[in-house]
Motif scaffolding. Structure first.
Motif, short mmCIF file in Angstrom:
data_model
loop_
_atom_site.label_atom_id
_atom_site.label_comp_id
_atom_site.label_asym_id
_atom_site.label_seq_id
_atom_site.Cartn_x
_atom_site.Cartn_y
_atom_site.Cartn_z
N ARG A 1 -21.70 2.86 10.43
CA ARG A 1 -22.69 3.55 11.26
C ARG A 1 -23.47 2.51 12.07
O ARG A 1 -24.16 1.65 11.52
CB ARG A 1 -23.64 4.38 10.41
CG ARG A 1 -22.98 5.56 9.72
CD ARG A 1 -23.98 6.36 8.91
NE ARG A 1 -24.92 7.06 9.77
CZ ARG A 1 -24.77 8.31 10.20
NH1 ARG A 1 -23.69 8.99 9.86
NH2 ARG A 1 -25.67 8.88 10.96
N SER A 2 -23.40 2.62 13.39
CA SER A 2 -24.06 1.64 14.25
C SER A 2 -25.58 1.71 14.12
O SER A 2 -26.27 0.70 14.28
CB SER A 2 -23.65 1.85 15.70
OG SER A 2 -24.04 3.14 16.17
N GLU A 3 -26.11 2.90 13.85
CA GLU A 3 -27.56 3.08 13.81
C GLU A 3 -28.22 2.31 12.67
O GLU A 3 -29.41 1.98 12.74
CB GLU A 3 -27.91 4.57 13.69
CG GLU A 3 -27.44 5.43 14.86
CD GLU A 3 -26.06 6.02 14.64
OE1 GLU A 3 -25.75 7.03 15.28
OE2 GLU A 3 -25.29 5.47 13.81
N ALA B 1 -26.46 -0.37 10.84
CA ALA B 1 -25.73 -1.60 10.49
C ALA B 1 -26.67 -2.80 10.37
O ALA B 1 -26.50 -3.64 9.47
CB ALA B 1 -24.65 -1.88 11.53
N LEU C 1 -22.87 -8.46 12.10
CA LEU C 1 -23.47 -8.00 13.35
C LEU C 1 -24.09 -9.16 14.11
O LEU C 1 -24.11 -9.16 15.35
CB LEU C 1 -24.51 -6.91 13.06
CG LEU C 1 -25.04 -6.13 14.25
CD1 LEU C 1 -23.93 -5.36 14.96
CD2 LEU C 1 -26.14 -5.16 13.81
N ARG D 1 -19.18 -10.01 15.87
CA ARG D 1 -18.94 -8.76 16.59
C ARG D 1 -17.56 -8.85 17.26
O ARG D 1 -17.17 -9.90 17.76
CB ARG D 1 -20.03 -8.52 17.63
CG ARG D 1 -21.41 -8.30 17.00
CD ARG D 1 -22.41 -7.78 18.02
NE ARG D 1 -22.65 -8.69 19.12
CZ ARG D 1 -23.63 -9.59 19.15
NH1 ARG D 1 -24.44 -9.74 18.12
NH2 ARG D 1 -23.80 -10.36 20.22
N LEU E 1 -17.33 0.48 14.48
CA LEU E 1 -18.67 1.05 14.57
C LEU E 1 -18.61 2.45 15.19
O LEU E 1 -17.85 2.70 16.12
CB LEU E 1 -19.57 0.15 15.40
CG LEU E 1 -19.99 -1.16 14.72
CD1 LEU E 1 -20.37 -2.21 15.75
CD2 LEU E 1 -21.14 -0.91 13.76
N THR F 1 -20.98 6.13 16.37
CA THR F 1 -22.25 6.66 16.83
C THR F 1 -22.16 8.18 16.84
O THR F 1 -21.12 8.74 16.51
CB THR F 1 -22.59 6.10 18.23
OG1 THR F 1 -23.90 6.55 18.61
CG2 THR F 1 -21.58 6.57 19.28
N VAL G 1 -17.88 3.84 18.79
CA VAL G 1 -18.64 3.22 19.87
C VAL G 1 -17.67 2.60 20.86
O VAL G 1 -16.82 1.79 20.47
CB VAL G 1 -19.60 2.15 19.33
CG1 VAL G 1 -20.25 1.39 20.49
CG2 VAL G 1 -20.67 2.78 18.45
N TRP H 1 -21.41 -8.29 24.36
CA TRP H 1 -21.13 -7.82 23.01
C TRP H 1 -20.50 -8.91 22.16
O TRP H 1 -20.88 -9.12 21.00
CB TRP H 1 -20.22 -6.59 23.05
CG TRP H 1 -19.78 -6.15 21.68
CD1 TRP H 1 -18.58 -6.33 21.11
CD2 TRP H 1 -20.59 -5.47 20.71
NE1 TRP H 1 -18.56 -5.81 19.84
CE2 TRP H 1 -19.79 -5.28 19.57
CE3 TRP H 1 -21.91 -5.01 20.70
CZ2 TRP H 1 -20.26 -4.64 18.42
CZ3 TRP H 1 -22.39 -4.38 19.55
CH2 TRP H 1 -21.57 -4.20 18.43
N MET I 1 -24.48 0.33 21.76
CA MET I 1 -23.93 1.17 20.68
C MET I 1 -24.41 2.61 20.85
O MET I 1 -25.22 3.12 20.09
CB MET I 1 -24.30 0.59 19.32
CG MET I 1 -23.69 -0.75 19.06
SD MET I 1 -23.98 -1.41 17.39
CE MET I 1 -25.71 -1.93 17.54
#
Length: 259
Positions: free
Chosen positions: A83-85, A87, A97, A101, A156, A158, A173, A183, A198
């Protein structure tokens, strides 16, 4: 989320889009599943000034992220989505992260709309105008007690955009070509500086094509699993309670197996 995807482009097409060195050709793959090897692109060493050599390198990694602190992967849940939210907040993903990446080239991915107790409609989700897409990902190298190592990674995700939300609440993402550099450049861009990348892709970016349940079996790897079928709306009419599938984001359920 993203539990299956496809990469049918050639090595040359991937190298051109991502300005990366991959090295070896690979066959088209129509049904890539967790625990299988996948191609990830990471930043390499900076080339000398004036050089036209790409500074991005392809790595073959196991799809299923294993944090470095894990002692026994067989006792750890399979984490193929991240989950990007959250991470940046989690010890499992924070270091990757910051430092590792990556991008996962893909021709598209598969998703299932689960609205019946025993039935799900599969969809082949691909860029509306064709071509390749790059998913945001994280890579981690896990080391065993005997010194052996394995490169692992996760994609990842979103919240789904308006077009895909009726199928599933999550989506990978997508990093756009103009954002590949920021990125991948972990030396000069902290996680907070790329957090805005993201996000869900625009609603008209993908098209979702209903396909048969052949894709459900990992052993089905032929191009016909992407052929359009008529949706069986009657069979998926009854909506069940929302249950999280094994091997879902951040590692709920599922056991690891080596490729």
């Amino acid at each position: 989320m993203c539990g299956r995807f496809s990469l049918t482009a050639s090595r040359q097409e991937v190298e051109t889009l991502l300005a990366a060195i991959i090295g070896e050709d690979f066959p088209p793959r129509y049904n890539i599943a967790p625990t299988q090897p996948i191609l990830m692109i990471l930043a390499g060493e900076t080339p000398p000034p004036g050089s036209n050599r790409p500074d991005r390198v392809g790595h073959l990694v196991r799809w299923g992220f294993i944090p470095g602190w894990v002692k026994d992967p067989n006792d750890f849940p399979l984490m193929f989505n991240i989950r990007s939210e959250t991470a940046a907040e989690k010890n499992s993903f924070r270091a990757a992260l910051h430092h590792r990446r990556a991008l996962v080239p893909a021709s598209g991915f598969y998703e299932w709309r689960r609205e019946g107790r025993n039935k799900a409609q599969a969809y082949w989700v691909r860029p509306r105008h064709g071509g390749l897409v790059a998913f945001a990902a994280l890579m981690e190298t896990w080391s065993s007690a005997d010194g052996s190592q394995i490169d692992t990674g996760g994609i990842l995700t979103t919240s789904a955009n308006a077009a895909l939300r009726p199928i599933h609440e999550r989506m990978p993402v997508v990093i756009q070509p103009e954002d590949f550099g920021p990125w991948l450049d972990c030396k000069h861009n902290l996680p907070r500086e790329v957090a805005g990348l993201m996000r869900p892709v625009e609603p008209d970016f993908f098209e979702a094509i209903p396909v048969s349940d052949k894709v459900n079996k990992v052993s089905n790897v032929s191009p016909d699993i992407q052929e359009r079928v008529e949706e069986d709306l009657a069979a998926i009419a009854e909506k069940p309670k929302n249950k999280k599938k094994p091997g879902s984001e951040d590692g709920s359920g599922g056991q690891l197996s080596m490729f």
